[in-house]
Design a protein around this motif. Sequence first.
Motif, short mmCIF file in Angstrom:
data_model
loop_
_atom_site.label_atom_id
_atom_site.label_comp_id
_atom_site.label_asym_id
_atom_site.label_seq_id
_atom_site.Cartn_x
_atom_site.Cartn_y
_atom_site.Cartn_z
N GLY A 99 -2.05 -28.86 -2.04
CA GLY A 99 -0.76 -29.98 -1.54
C GLY A 99 -1.60 -30.95 -1.65
N GLU A 100 -0.98 -32.29 -1.17
CA GLU A 100 -1.16 -33.68 -0.78
C GLU A 100 -0.39 -33.84 0.03
N LEU A 101 -1.76 -35.73 0.34
CA LEU A 101 -0.70 -36.16 1.57
C LEU A 101 -1.74 -37.51 1.21
N LYS A 102 -0.53 -38.50 1.11
CA LYS A 102 -0.02 -39.96 1.00
C LYS A 102 -0.04 -40.71 1.88
N MET A 103 -0.98 -41.30 2.65
CA MET A 103 -2.05 -42.04 3.84
C MET A 103 -1.45 -43.49 3.37
N GLN A 104 -0.95 -44.92 4.48
CA GLN A 104 -1.27 -46.11 4.17
C GLN A 104 -1.23 -46.36 5.72
N PHE A 105 -2.38 -47.50 5.84
CA PHE A 105 -2.80 -47.95 7.01
C PHE A 105 -3.40 -49.48 6.88
N LEU A 106 -3.77 -50.71 7.90
CA LEU A 106 -4.48 -51.69 7.50
C LEU A 106 -5.86 -51.69 8.05
N VAL A 107 -5.97 -53.03 7.48
CA VAL A 107 -7.66 -52.78 8.58
C VAL A 107 -7.75 -53.94 8.44
N ARG A 108 -8.08 -54.89 9.80
CA ARG A 108 -8.82 -55.59 9.89
C ARG A 108 -9.78 -56.27 10.59
N ALA A 109 -10.06 -57.74 11.72
CA ALA A 109 -11.31 -57.84 11.48
C ALA A 109 -12.25 -56.79 11.78
N ARG A 110 -11.86 -55.89 12.94
CA ARG A 110 -12.73 -55.23 13.94
C ARG A 110 -12.73 -53.90 13.05
N GLY A 111 -12.30 -53.28 12.12
CA GLY A 111 -12.97 -52.33 11.00
C GLY A 111 -12.14 -50.56 11.39
N ALA A 112 -10.68 -51.00 12.19
CA ALA A 112 -10.22 -49.69 12.49
C ALA A 112 -8.68 -49.32 11.93
N ALA A 113 -8.15 -48.53 11.95
CA ALA A 113 -7.40 -48.20 10.86
C ALA A 113 -6.04 -47.96 11.60
N GLU A 114 -4.92 -49.65 11.24
CA GLU A 114 -3.55 -49.59 11.90
C GLU A 114 -2.13 -49.27 11.49
N GLY A 115 -2.02 -48.96 11.96
CA GLY A 115 -0.70 -48.32 11.00
C GLY A 115 -0.34 -47.49 10.36
N VAL A 116 -1.25 -46.57 11.03
CA VAL A 116 -1.26 -45.67 9.95
C VAL A 116 0.45 -44.98 9.90
N GLU A 117 0.29 -45.02 8.73
CA GLU A 117 1.96 -44.20 8.25
C GLU A 117 1.35 -42.87 6.93
N VAL A 118 2.61 -41.67 7.36
CA VAL A 118 2.13 -40.98 6.08
C VAL A 118 3.58 -41.24 4.82
N LEU A 119 2.83 -41.77 4.05
CA LEU A 119 4.00 -42.15 2.55
C LEU A 119 4.63 -41.41 1.84
N GLY A 120 3.48 -40.08 2.31
CA GLY A 120 3.91 -38.89 1.37
C GLY A 120 3.60 -37.29 1.28
N ARG A 121 3.99 -36.16 1.54
CA ARG A 121 3.26 -35.10 1.25
C ARG A 121 3.83 -34.88 0.28
#
Length: 87
Positions: free
Chosen positions: A21-43
Motif C-alpha cells: 500500500g501507499e500513503l501520500k502525506m502533506q504538511f508545512l514546516v515552519r521555523a520551529r521545525g515541526a510538521a503542521e497541517g498534516v493531511e493525507v493526500l491519498g492512499r
Amino acid sequence: KSLAEVATCVAESGGLEGTSGELKMQFLVRARGAAEGVEVLGRKGVAEDAGRCVQKILKNKWVGMPTQDPTGVVFRYELKAKPGSPK
C-alpha cells in the motif's frame, strides 16, 4: 525515524488491503521545525483509519529546520506486508 511507529499504527488501524500500500502525506514546516497541517493526500491499499493514525503521528512532530519559512512537504510511505503476516 518514525517507520516502526508508522508500521505499528497501520497494522493496528485496519492494516493493508493487500500485500502492499501507499500513503501520500502533506504538511508545512515552519521555523520551529515541526510538521503542521498534516493531511493525507491519498492512499492506495491502506485502510482509512490507518491513514488517520499516521496523520496523528506526524502532527506537530519535529521534522527538521526548513530552508525557508514555511516549506511545504509532500511525503510518501510505501508499505509492504511482512511475509506470513495477516493483512
